[in-house]
Design an enzyme around this catalytic site. Structure first.
Site, PDB file in Angstrom:
ATOM      1  N   TYR A  32       0.821  -1.213   0.000  1.00 25.07           N
ATOM      2  CA  TYR A  32       0.000   0.000   0.000  1.00 25.07           C
ATOM      3  C   TYR A  32       0.852   1.259   0.000  1.00 25.07           C
ATOM      4  O   TYR A  32       0.580   2.210   0.737  1.00 25.07           O
ATOM      5  CB  TYR A  32      -0.954  -0.017   1.215  1.00 25.07           C
ATOM      6  CG  TYR A  32      -2.159  -0.897   0.956  1.00 25.07           C
ATOM      7  CD1 TYR A  32      -3.216  -0.425   0.184  1.00 25.07           C
ATOM      8  CD2 TYR A  32      -2.214  -2.197   1.433  1.00 25.07           C
ATOM      9  CE1 TYR A  32      -4.312  -1.226  -0.100  1.00 25.07           C
ATOM     10  CE2 TYR A  32      -3.296  -3.007   1.162  1.00 25.07           C
ATOM     11  CZ  TYR A  32      -4.341  -2.514   0.397  1.00 25.07           C
ATOM     12  OH  TYR A  32      -5.413  -3.309   0.107  1.00 25.07           O
TER      13      TYR A  32
ATOM     14  N   TYR B 259     -14.324  -4.845   2.948  1.00 25.06           N
ATOM     15  CA  TYR B 259     -12.948  -5.206   2.618  1.00 25.06           C
ATOM     16  C   TYR B 259     -12.660  -6.563   3.256  1.00 25.06           C
ATOM     17  O   TYR B 259     -12.788  -6.726   4.474  1.00 25.06           O
ATOM     18  CB  TYR B 259     -11.948  -4.168   3.144  1.00 25.06           C
ATOM     19  CG  TYR B 259     -10.531  -4.573   2.858  1.00 25.06           C
ATOM     20  CD1 TYR B 259      -9.992  -4.430   1.577  1.00 25.06           C
ATOM     21  CD2 TYR B 259      -9.731  -5.134   3.849  1.00 25.06           C
ATOM     22  CE1 TYR B 259      -8.689  -4.836   1.307  1.00 25.06           C
ATOM     23  CE2 TYR B 259      -8.429  -5.543   3.579  1.00 25.06           C
ATOM     24  CZ  TYR B 259      -7.918  -5.392   2.304  1.00 25.06           C
ATOM     25  OH  TYR B 259      -6.639  -5.797   2.023  1.00 25.06           O
TER      26      TYR B 259
ATOM     27  N   ASP C 258     -16.866 -12.286   8.854  1.00 25.49           N
ATOM     28  CA  ASP C 258     -15.424 -12.064   8.777  1.00 25.49           C
ATOM     29  C   ASP C 258     -14.999 -11.309  10.034  1.00 25.49           C
ATOM     30  O   ASP C 258     -15.109 -10.081  10.101  1.00 25.49           O
ATOM     31  CB  ASP C 258     -15.122 -11.266   7.498  1.00 25.49           C
ATOM     32  CG  ASP C 258     -13.669 -10.807   7.426  1.00 25.49           C
ATOM     33  OD1 ASP C 258     -12.915 -11.054   8.390  1.00 25.49           O
ATOM     34  OD2 ASP C 258     -13.301 -10.185   6.413  1.00 25.49           O
TER      35      ASP C 258
ATOM     36  N   LYS D 274      -5.343 -11.753  12.097  1.00 24.11           N
ATOM     37  CA  LYS D 274      -4.853 -10.590  12.866  1.00 24.11           C
ATOM     38  C   LYS D 274      -4.588 -10.932  14.338  1.00 24.11           C
ATOM     39  O   LYS D 274      -3.547 -11.477  14.662  1.00 24.11           O
ATOM     40  CB  LYS D 274      -5.833  -9.421  12.731  1.00 24.11           C
ATOM     41  CG  LYS D 274      -5.861  -8.862  11.294  1.00 24.11           C
ATOM     42  CD  LYS D 274      -6.478  -7.503  11.231  1.00 24.11           C
ATOM     43  CE  LYS D 274      -6.636  -6.967   9.827  1.00 24.11           C
ATOM     44  NZ  LYS D 274      -5.460  -6.314   9.295  1.00 24.11           N
TER      45      LYS D 274
HETATM   46  C1  LIG Z   1     -12.197  -7.535   7.911  1.00 24.90           C
HETATM   47  C2  LIG Z   1     -10.940  -7.953   7.213  1.00 24.90           C
HETATM   48  N1  LIG Z   1     -10.910  -9.089   6.504  1.00 24.90           N
HETATM   49  C3  LIG Z   1      -9.809  -9.519   5.880  1.00 24.90           C
HETATM   50  C4  LIG Z   1      -8.658  -8.767   5.897  1.00 24.90           C
HETATM   51  C5  LIG Z   1      -7.438  -9.244   5.172  1.00 24.90           C
HETATM   52  O1  LIG Z   1      -6.503  -9.692   6.078  1.00 24.90           O
HETATM   53  P1  LIG Z   1      -4.962  -9.855   5.649  1.00 24.90           P
HETATM   54  O2  LIG Z   1      -4.420  -8.476   5.483  1.00 24.90           O
HETATM   55  O3  LIG Z   1      -4.338 -10.594   6.785  1.00 24.90           O
HETATM   56  O4  LIG Z   1      -4.936 -10.650   4.384  1.00 24.90           O
HETATM   57  C6  LIG Z   1      -8.630  -7.561   6.611  1.00 24.90           C
HETATM   58  C7  LIG Z   1      -7.411  -6.739   6.652  1.00 24.90           C
HETATM   59  O5  LIG Z   1      -7.401  -5.605   7.051  1.00 24.90           O
HETATM   60  C8  LIG Z   1      -9.797  -7.138   7.282  1.00 24.90           C
HETATM   61  O6  LIG Z   1      -9.853  -5.981   7.968  1.00 24.90           O
END
Ligand SMILES: Cc1ncc(COP(=O)(O)O)c(C=O)c1O
Length: 428
Positions: free
Chosen positions: A18, A145, A239, A268
């Protein structure tokens, strides 16, 4: 090892995420992380007020997690996870499932948040395929996202992130985010699509859409959405990559709900923010649709480091810290502090949309919101100069700290924000 000129050496070879590499400032070389603090190679200290991209839970370098990882590394660092298993994976699965909605009973490991979502979607689509039903549509929130791999991009907002690939993403039906006042519109859009009977799954970031600009919506709304999906036999994927492990005030955003999702995604904070790991859970019913004498019903998905023992050990250690340090009480305390700060912000005319959910406070500087807002870079630099790591999403400013943050550190972050707001009038 010499730390000399790390930033310059980095710039010769490394391509950062990014980052517009032509115009970006030299990266700051961090040589130590402890608690909420990051220390650079010049000795400057930064408060990590965004938990290093929302990963860190209990503080950098947490000794208990570090120790558990070291012990695990000396015992078993990695083993193939097809045909083999190990105690950290089994124990983490048992402990995690005990905390999740009681319909969740199977755990599938991967590497990061994007892959946790990829796995979820593939599971949902193949579930219907294995049952011989024609359900190929996925529904997502318009501003969502879910990651950067092709599948995850497909179910994410069509935005600057996805533009160069727009024609290659698979088709997804989008509905508006049900922010306060927009709920009925979202329900109507959703039901219209669900009526086709062709929807495999609906995927959502529960209660908090992070990358969209920390948008928030209510548990009652999500309960209604889940019930609506279930009325049309559509699977629901939550998610919890961002919301999991205490961010929203409870251990999981799904703890606010009465309805239950069919599939859940984690990453995370899963390892306390120490190691990359992803995890997707499902109901037993979904799992059973893959059981067959027919090999073609197998879930043909896996990653080399699936269920890496070090990641699992970190995950277990992080859950231990939750108990040892009464982390949920710390989380409640952060929420109280944020609510106090929110009151101060409400009185500030430079600010709109102040909102708090658990350990997250967010607001817009000025009106509206956009990722490429011209204030973004100036605000980022302003805070960095003051030793505070905040990474605005356009003109949306948010704080999402590690749970070990002290009152004094939070005050420093709040003060930096108030100083910025006071200085803003001189920026025009
Ligand atoms: C809600 C959500 N799902 C999936 C992801 C993607 O995770 P990663 O960056 O570990 O691939 C993120 C990343 O910020 C996220 O906030």
């Amino acid at each position: 090892m010499s730390q000399h000129n790390l930033s310059q050496r980095d710039q010769k070879h490394i391509w950062h995420p990014y980052t517009q590499m032509q115009t970006a400032a030299a990266p700051i070389a961090i040589i130590k992380g402890q608690g909420t603090e990051l220390v650079d190679d010049q000795g400057k200290v930064y408060i990590d007020a965004i938990s290093s991209w929302w990963t860190n839970l209990h503080g950098h370098g947490h000794p208990h997690i570090a120790k558990r990882i070291a012990e695990q590394a000396l015992n078993l660092e990695q083993v193939i996870f097809a045909g083999f298993t190990h105690a950290p994976a089994v124990e983490l699965s048992e402990q995690l499932l005990a905390l999740l909605p009681d319909n969740q009973n199977r755990v599938f490991f991967s590497d990061n948040g994007s892959t946790a979502c990829e796995v979820a979607m593939k599971m949902a689509l193949q579930y219907w395929y294995n049952l011989g039903e024609e359900r190929r549509t996925i529904i997502a929130f318009r501003d969502s996202y879910h990651g950067d791999t092709f599948g995850a991009m497909s179910i994410s907002a069509r935005s600057a992130f996805t533009l160069p690939f727009a024609d290659l993403l698979f088709r997804v039906e989008f509905v508006d985010v049900p922010t306060p006042g927009n709920e009925e519109e979202t329900f109507a859009q959703l039901e219209m699509i669900l009526r086709s009977g062709e929807v495999a799954a609906f995927i959502a970031e529960p209660l908090l859409l992070g990358t969209a600009g920390m948008l928030m919506y209510s548990p009652e709304t999500l309960d209604s959405i889940i019930s609506l999906c279930h009325k049309y036999d559509t699977l629901v994927i939550l998610d919890e990559v961002l919301t999991g492990f205490g961010r929203t005030g409870k251990m999981f955003a799904s703890d606010y709900l009465t309805a239950q999702p069919d599939i859940m995604c984690f990453s995370k904070g899963l390892t306390g923010g120490f190691l990359p790991m992803g995890l997707t859970t499902s109901t037993e019913e979904i799992y059973e649709a893959f059981l067959s004498d027919d090999k073609m019903k197998t879930f043909f998905h896996g990653h080399s480091y699936t269920a890496n023992p070090l990641g699992c050990a970190a995950g277990l250690a992080s859950l231990e810290v939750f108990k040892q340090e009464d982390t949920l009480a710390k989380i409640a305390q952060i929420q109280v502090s944020h609510e106090g700060f929110a009151k101060r912000l409400f009185a500030n005319k430079q600010v709109t949309g102040v909102r708090v959910l658990g350990t997250v406070i967010a607001f817009e500087v000025g009106e509206g919101g956009s990722y490429f807002h011209n204030l973004r870079d100036r605000m980022y630099d302003y805070f960095i100069e003051r030793g505070v790591l905040l990474r605005p999403l356009g003109n949306t400013l948010y704080i999402l700290p590690p749970y070990c943050i002290t009152d004094a550190e939070l005050d420093k972050v709040y003060t930096a924000i108030e100083d910025l707001l006071a200085d803003l009038t001189n920026w025009q």
